[in-house]
Design an enzyme around this catalytic site. Sequence first.
Site, PDB file in Angstrom:
ATOM      1  N   ASP A  45      35.941  35.275  50.354  1.00  0.00           N
ATOM      2  CA  ASP A  45      37.114  35.241  49.513  1.00  0.00           C
ATOM      3  C   ASP A  45      36.692  33.772  48.936  1.00  0.00           C
ATOM      4  OD1 ASP A  45      40.703  35.213  49.518  1.00  0.00           O
ATOM      5  OD2 ASP A  45      39.162  34.461  48.181  1.00  0.00           O
ATOM      6  N   ILE A  46      36.291  33.548  47.511  1.00  0.00           N
ATOM      7  CA  ILE A  46      36.079  32.227  47.084  1.00  0.00           C
ATOM      8  C   ILE A  46      37.327  31.383  47.188  1.00  0.00           C
ATOM      9  CG2 ILE A  46      36.640  32.739  44.625  1.00  0.00           C
ATOM     10  CD1 ILE A  46      33.772  31.348  44.070  1.00  0.00           C
TER      11      ILE A  46
ATOM     12  N   ASN B 182      38.802  34.362  31.641  1.00  0.00           N
ATOM     13  CA  ASN B 182      38.381  34.623  30.224  1.00  0.00           C
ATOM     14  C   ASN B 182      38.856  33.837  29.036  1.00  0.00           C
ATOM     15  OD1 ASN B 182      41.472  34.864  29.488  1.00  0.00           O
ATOM     16  ND2 ASN B 182      41.658  36.092  30.814  1.00  0.00           N
TER      17      ASN B 182
ATOM     18  N   VAL C  60      39.216  37.926  40.287  1.00  0.00           N
ATOM     19  CA  VAL C  60      38.935  36.518  41.131  1.00  0.00           C
ATOM     20  C   VAL C  60      39.794  35.506  40.290  1.00  0.00           C
ATOM     21  CG1 VAL C  60      36.875  35.928  39.737  1.00  0.00           C
ATOM     22  CG2 VAL C  60      37.322  34.939  41.833  1.00  0.00           C
ATOM     23  N   ASP C  61      40.026  35.587  38.919  1.00  0.00           N
ATOM     24  CA  ASP C  61      40.695  34.559  38.355  1.00  0.00           C
ATOM     25  C   ASP C  61      42.119  34.731  38.697  1.00  0.00           C
ATOM     26  OD1 ASP C  61      41.314  34.519  34.316  1.00  0.00           O
ATOM     27  OD2 ASP C  61      41.631  33.092  36.181  1.00  0.00           O
TER      28      ASP C  61
ATOM     29  N   SER D 266      31.246  38.478  35.556  1.00  0.00           N
ATOM     30  CA  SER D 266      31.147  39.397  34.532  1.00  0.00           C
ATOM     31  C   SER D 266      30.932  40.924  35.323  1.00  0.00           C
ATOM     32  CB  SER D 266      30.009  39.349  33.655  1.00  0.00           C
ATOM     33  OG  SER D 266      30.546  38.404  32.649  1.00  0.00           O
ATOM     34  N   THR D 267      30.806  40.971  36.694  1.00  0.00           N
ATOM     35  CA  THR D 267      30.435  42.334  37.266  1.00  0.00           C
ATOM     36  C   THR D 267      31.576  43.100  37.690  1.00  0.00           C
ATOM     37  OG1 THR D 267      30.194  41.425  39.363  1.00  0.00           O
ATOM     38  CG2 THR D 267      28.050  41.379  38.282  1.00  0.00           C
TER      39      THR D 267
ATOM     40  N   VAL E 152      35.737  43.581  36.071  1.00  0.00           N
ATOM     41  CA  VAL E 152      36.178  43.932  34.640  1.00  0.00           C
ATOM     42  C   VAL E 152      35.335  43.965  33.503  1.00  0.00           C
ATOM     43  CG1 VAL E 152      38.148  43.344  32.998  1.00  0.00           C
ATOM     44  CG2 VAL E 152      38.580  43.270  35.511  1.00  0.00           C
ATOM     45  N   TYR E 153      34.565  42.886  33.583  1.00  0.00           N
ATOM     46  CA  TYR E 153      33.609  42.646  32.193  1.00  0.00           C
ATOM     47  C   TYR E 153      32.348  43.705  32.547  1.00  0.00           C
ATOM     48  CZ  TYR E 153      36.218  39.108  30.012  1.00  0.00           C
ATOM     49  OH  TYR E 153      37.135  38.377  29.530  1.00  0.00           O
TER      50      TYR E 153
HETATM   51  N1  APR Z   1      36.625  35.960  45.735  1.00  0.00           N
HETATM   52  C1  APR Z   1      35.412  36.176  45.317  1.00  0.00           C
HETATM   53  N2  APR Z   1      35.000  37.175  44.543  1.00  0.00           N
HETATM   54  C2  APR Z   1      36.060  37.885  44.088  1.00  0.00           C
HETATM   55  C3  APR Z   1      37.419  37.676  44.535  1.00  0.00           C
HETATM   56  C4  APR Z   1      37.519  36.614  45.524  1.00  0.00           C
HETATM   57  N3  APR Z   1      38.879  36.251  45.869  1.00  0.00           N
HETATM   58  N4  APR Z   1      38.265  38.596  43.938  1.00  0.00           N
HETATM   59  C5  APR Z   1      37.454  39.437  43.026  1.00  0.00           C
HETATM   60  N5  APR Z   1      36.197  39.002  43.091  1.00  0.00           N
HETATM   61  C6  APR Z   1      34.931  39.542  42.686  1.00  0.00           C
HETATM   62  C7  APR Z   1      34.786  40.782  42.205  1.00  0.00           C
HETATM   63  O1  APR Z   1      34.887  41.744  43.278  1.00  0.00           O
HETATM   64  C8  APR Z   1      33.798  40.909  41.271  1.00  0.00           C
HETATM   65  O2  APR Z   1      32.558  41.201  42.192  1.00  0.00           O
HETATM   66  O3  APR Z   1      34.556  38.773  41.241  1.00  0.00           O
HETATM   67  C9  APR Z   1      33.723  39.368  40.745  1.00  0.00           C
HETATM   68  C10 APR Z   1      34.095  39.508  39.249  1.00  0.00           C
HETATM   69  O4  APR Z   1      34.943  40.229  38.913  1.00  0.00           O
HETATM   70  P1  APR Z   1      36.205  39.991  38.174  1.00  0.00           P
HETATM   71  O5  APR Z   1      37.170  39.138  38.856  1.00  0.00           O
HETATM   72  O6  APR Z   1      36.735  41.275  37.567  1.00  0.00           O
HETATM   73  O7  APR Z   1      35.630  39.055  36.705  1.00  0.00           O
HETATM   74  P2  APR Z   1      34.887  39.547  35.619  1.00  0.00           P
HETATM   75  O8  APR Z   1      34.171  40.846  35.691  1.00  0.00           O
HETATM   76  O9  APR Z   1      34.015  38.282  34.969  1.00  0.00           O
HETATM   77  O10 APR Z   1      35.912  39.868  34.289  1.00  0.00           O
HETATM   78  C11 APR Z   1      36.612  38.642  33.892  1.00  0.00           C
HETATM   79  O11 APR Z   1      38.817  39.642  34.310  1.00  0.00           O
HETATM   80  O12 APR Z   1      40.353  38.920  35.822  1.00  0.00           O
HETATM   81  C12 APR Z   1      39.952  39.029  34.538  1.00  0.00           C
HETATM   82  O13 APR Z   1      41.099  37.060  33.440  1.00  0.00           O
HETATM   83  C13 APR Z   1      39.627  37.590  33.879  1.00  0.00           C
HETATM   84  O14 APR Z   1      39.574  38.546  31.814  1.00  0.00           O
HETATM   85  C14 APR Z   1      39.023  37.952  32.798  1.00  0.00           C
HETATM   86  C15 APR Z   1      37.967  39.197  33.238  1.00  0.00           C
END
Ligand code: APR
Length: 175
Positions: A12-13, A26, A35-36, A119-120, A122-123
């Site tokens: 968990d980052i 975003n 993760v955001d 990006s892997t 939601v994106y």
């Molecule tokens: N620690 C590490 N990695 C995490 C954590 C965490 N606590 N929570 C989620 N992740 C991972 C997800 O499992 C995925 O592998 O982060 C990676 C990126 O996924 P997203 O968070 O969905 O980010 P992304 O695909 O870049 O989409 C960005 O999603 O949350 C919204 O505001 C954000 O609109 C933006 C979009």
Amino acid sequence: MNTARIEIIQGDITKSEVDAIVNAANTSLLGGGGVDGAIHMAAGSALLAECRTLGGCKTGEAKITRGYRLPAKFVIHTPGPRYKDGNHNEAELLASCYRNCLKLAVENHCATVDFPSISTGVYSFPLNDAAKIAVRTLAEELEHCPNIKRVRMVCFDQKTMKAYETALEALKAEE
Ligand code: APR
């Protein structure tokens, strides 16, 4: 290319005790899910308050804030590309996320930087392709970042960790 300073872990980052963690944000920089959402939750409302002053961020670019209640000193926010079909410059935009985050890390004298899998989620960027782009870009850029001691990909689940381990091993075989 320099893969020696790249590590792949599962975790968990928001728990990372490093100089900077990267946030897969975003373009509004005003928080979201994934993760955001986790980073904003852990950092506290002061993070959002600082983000509000930044005026957003273009896809592929990066902006830095303090880490507030996070153990990390800084958060480097970068909006990754939303994957469409691979013909909208997604690969280059993803690479520029990693490049621009390292650039900001160097400018802010960060020696340890943790990245999520940008990006892997939601994106919807295909995981194996994203992993290859990420490790290759990091390995290429680290050549020019002697002051960065260690970069980690912090993978939230096993599947993601395996994809990055495989990509890194393949790159090492090329060296
Ligand atoms: N620690 C590490 N990695 C995490 C954590 C965490 N606590 N929570 C989620 N992740 C991972 C997800 O499992 C995925 O592998 O982060 C990676 C990126 O996924 P997203 O968070 O969905 O980010 P992304 O695909 O870049 O989409 C960005 O999603 O949350 C919204 O505001 C954000 O609109 C933006 C979009």
